[in-house]
Design a protein around this motif. Sequence first.
Motif, short mmCIF file in Angstrom:
data_model
loop_
_atom_site.label_atom_id
_atom_site.label_comp_id
_atom_site.label_asym_id
_atom_site.label_seq_id
_atom_site.Cartn_x
_atom_site.Cartn_y
_atom_site.Cartn_z
N VAL A 9 46.27 -43.84 -46.29
CA VAL A 9 45.15 -43.76 -47.28
C VAL A 9 45.57 -44.03 -48.80
O VAL A 9 45.01 -44.89 -49.35
CB VAL A 9 44.41 -42.36 -47.12
N PHE A 10 46.54 -43.34 -49.09
CA PHE A 10 47.29 -43.52 -50.63
C PHE A 10 48.12 -44.49 -50.75
O PHE A 10 48.39 -45.17 -51.88
CB PHE A 10 47.96 -42.15 -50.76
N LEU A 11 48.55 -45.22 -49.52
CA LEU A 11 49.39 -46.57 -49.56
C LEU A 11 48.61 -47.68 -49.92
O LEU A 11 49.04 -48.60 -50.69
CB LEU A 11 50.39 -46.66 -48.37
N LEU A 12 47.17 -47.64 -49.13
CA LEU A 12 46.47 -48.80 -49.19
C LEU A 12 45.28 -48.75 -49.62
O LEU A 12 44.53 -49.93 -50.27
CB LEU A 12 46.46 -49.51 -47.67
N GLY A 13 44.36 -47.53 -49.65
CA GLY A 13 42.99 -47.18 -49.68
C GLY A 13 42.60 -47.54 -51.20
O GLY A 13 43.37 -47.16 -52.30
N ASP A 14 41.57 -48.10 -51.44
CA ASP A 14 40.57 -47.99 -52.76
C ASP A 14 39.74 -46.87 -52.65
O ASP A 14 39.83 -46.25 -53.73
CB ASP A 14 40.23 -49.49 -53.03
N ARG A 15 38.85 -46.77 -51.57
CA ARG A 15 37.94 -45.72 -51.39
C ARG A 15 38.22 -45.11 -49.86
O ARG A 15 38.71 -45.92 -49.04
CB ARG A 15 36.53 -46.34 -51.47
N ILE A 16 37.81 -43.78 -49.91
CA ILE A 16 37.76 -43.33 -48.45
C ILE A 16 36.49 -42.63 -48.27
O ILE A 16 35.72 -42.07 -48.91
CB ILE A 16 38.81 -42.34 -48.52
N ASP A 69 31.55 -37.47 -47.03
CA ASP A 69 31.46 -37.93 -48.51
C ASP A 69 32.40 -39.38 -48.59
O ASP A 69 33.18 -39.69 -47.55
CB ASP A 69 32.47 -36.99 -49.30
N THR A 70 31.92 -40.18 -49.67
CA THR A 70 32.97 -41.02 -50.11
C THR A 70 33.52 -41.11 -51.46
O THR A 70 32.70 -40.68 -52.36
CB THR A 70 32.10 -42.48 -50.03
N ARG A 71 34.75 -41.30 -51.66
CA ARG A 71 35.30 -41.14 -52.94
C ARG A 71 36.18 -42.27 -53.18
O ARG A 71 36.93 -42.74 -52.34
CB ARG A 71 35.88 -39.67 -53.18
N LYS A 72 36.80 -42.50 -54.34
CA LYS A 72 37.79 -43.43 -54.87
C LYS A 72 39.10 -42.64 -54.36
O LYS A 72 39.29 -41.40 -54.59
CB LYS A 72 37.93 -43.70 -56.37
N VAL A 73 39.97 -43.23 -53.74
CA VAL A 73 41.27 -42.61 -53.46
C VAL A 73 42.10 -42.31 -54.65
O VAL A 73 42.53 -41.08 -54.67
CB VAL A 73 42.35 -43.71 -52.60
N SER A 74 41.93 -42.89 -55.78
CA SER A 74 42.38 -42.40 -57.10
C SER A 74 41.99 -40.85 -57.62
O SER A 74 42.64 -40.29 -58.20
CB SER A 74 42.38 -43.28 -58.31
N ASP A 75 40.72 -40.62 -57.10
CA ASP A 75 40.28 -39.10 -57.18
C ASP A 75 40.76 -38.10 -56.33
O ASP A 75 40.00 -37.09 -56.40
CB ASP A 75 38.57 -39.27 -57.65
N ARG A 79 34.11 -57.06 -52.08
CA ARG A 79 35.06 -57.92 -52.02
C ARG A 79 36.42 -57.50 -52.64
O ARG A 79 36.30 -56.82 -53.77
CB ARG A 79 34.86 -59.13 -52.63
N GLY A 80 37.30 -57.62 -51.95
CA GLY A 80 39.06 -57.49 -52.43
C GLY A 80 39.22 -55.97 -52.49
O GLY A 80 39.79 -55.36 -53.25
N GLU A 81 38.34 -55.15 -51.66
CA GLU A 81 38.43 -53.57 -51.32
C GLU A 81 38.94 -53.30 -49.91
O GLU A 81 38.60 -53.75 -49.16
CB GLU A 81 37.05 -52.91 -51.67
N ILE A 82 39.77 -52.31 -50.02
CA ILE A 82 40.24 -51.75 -48.69
C ILE A 82 39.51 -50.16 -48.56
O ILE A 82 39.89 -49.34 -49.61
CB ILE A 82 41.67 -51.31 -48.59
N HIS A 83 38.46 -50.09 -48.10
CA HIS A 83 37.81 -49.11 -47.71
C HIS A 83 38.10 -48.19 -46.44
O HIS A 83 37.81 -48.71 -45.35
CB HIS A 83 36.31 -49.41 -47.84
N VAL A 84 38.71 -47.19 -46.50
CA VAL A 84 39.27 -46.23 -45.44
C VAL A 84 38.27 -45.43 -44.90
O VAL A 84 37.45 -44.99 -45.69
CB VAL A 84 40.49 -45.35 -46.04
#
Length: 232
Positions: A207-214, A224-230, A30-35
């Motif tokens: 991705v970098f504007l909105l995403g939490d994970r990608i 792969d799945t990662r946090k955008v911040s990583d 919930r409350g996540e934008i998963h790209v």
Amino acid sequence: MLDKPILKLENINLKIENFALSDINLDLFRGEIHVVMGENRSGKSLLMQIISGVLSPDSGRLFWNGKELKYGEYSSHIKNDITYVRQDSEMLTNLTVSENLFFNNLPYKNKILKSIDYDRLNYMCQELLNELNLPISINDKVSSLGLAQRQICEFLRAYVSKAKIVILDEPFAALTQSERDLLCRIVKGIRERGAGIFYITHSLEDVFLLGDRITIIKDGRIIDTRKVSDCT
């Protein structure tokens, strides 16, 4: 985000003609934008059809709020909980903006006779447009709107819905920067009301504007799945 995902896919497999989704593991909070990113024909849309209940996988497990659901169970259970906004508009073009936005939640003067309370409907719609400062008239027929305005209306339908998951498929294609900025505000508003978002895009900027994970998908497999911040 909460510790328990609202949706979890485990080892999902589906073969259609000469293409297959293989061992897909994916989740959404919930409350996540998963790209979700991948080349054309990588399996993104096929995967979203499974998530939205349109297609049943050949094998694998689906969990909703931690509870495993069988495929038929799942598709009926999530019918009103997932909104899928596709590139091709599904608006009712002969109706007004206000009628489209609240089509599934119309206020009635008399519920038995299904007589719509247009004063209440227009008030709710105008309040929404004022809240988000959007340049659309509530009385415009959707048939008179341009591409960007129709997309804004599609996003607003997801915003006012009670959907727990919203799927956005290439939402910013062929838009100007100001139109993209408008839609960004609505996307963030959907997230802020607590919905989880699967966001399909080819744009690294998004991705970098909105995403939490990608999550990257290629040839029907999750790379792969990662946090955008990583990510760089």
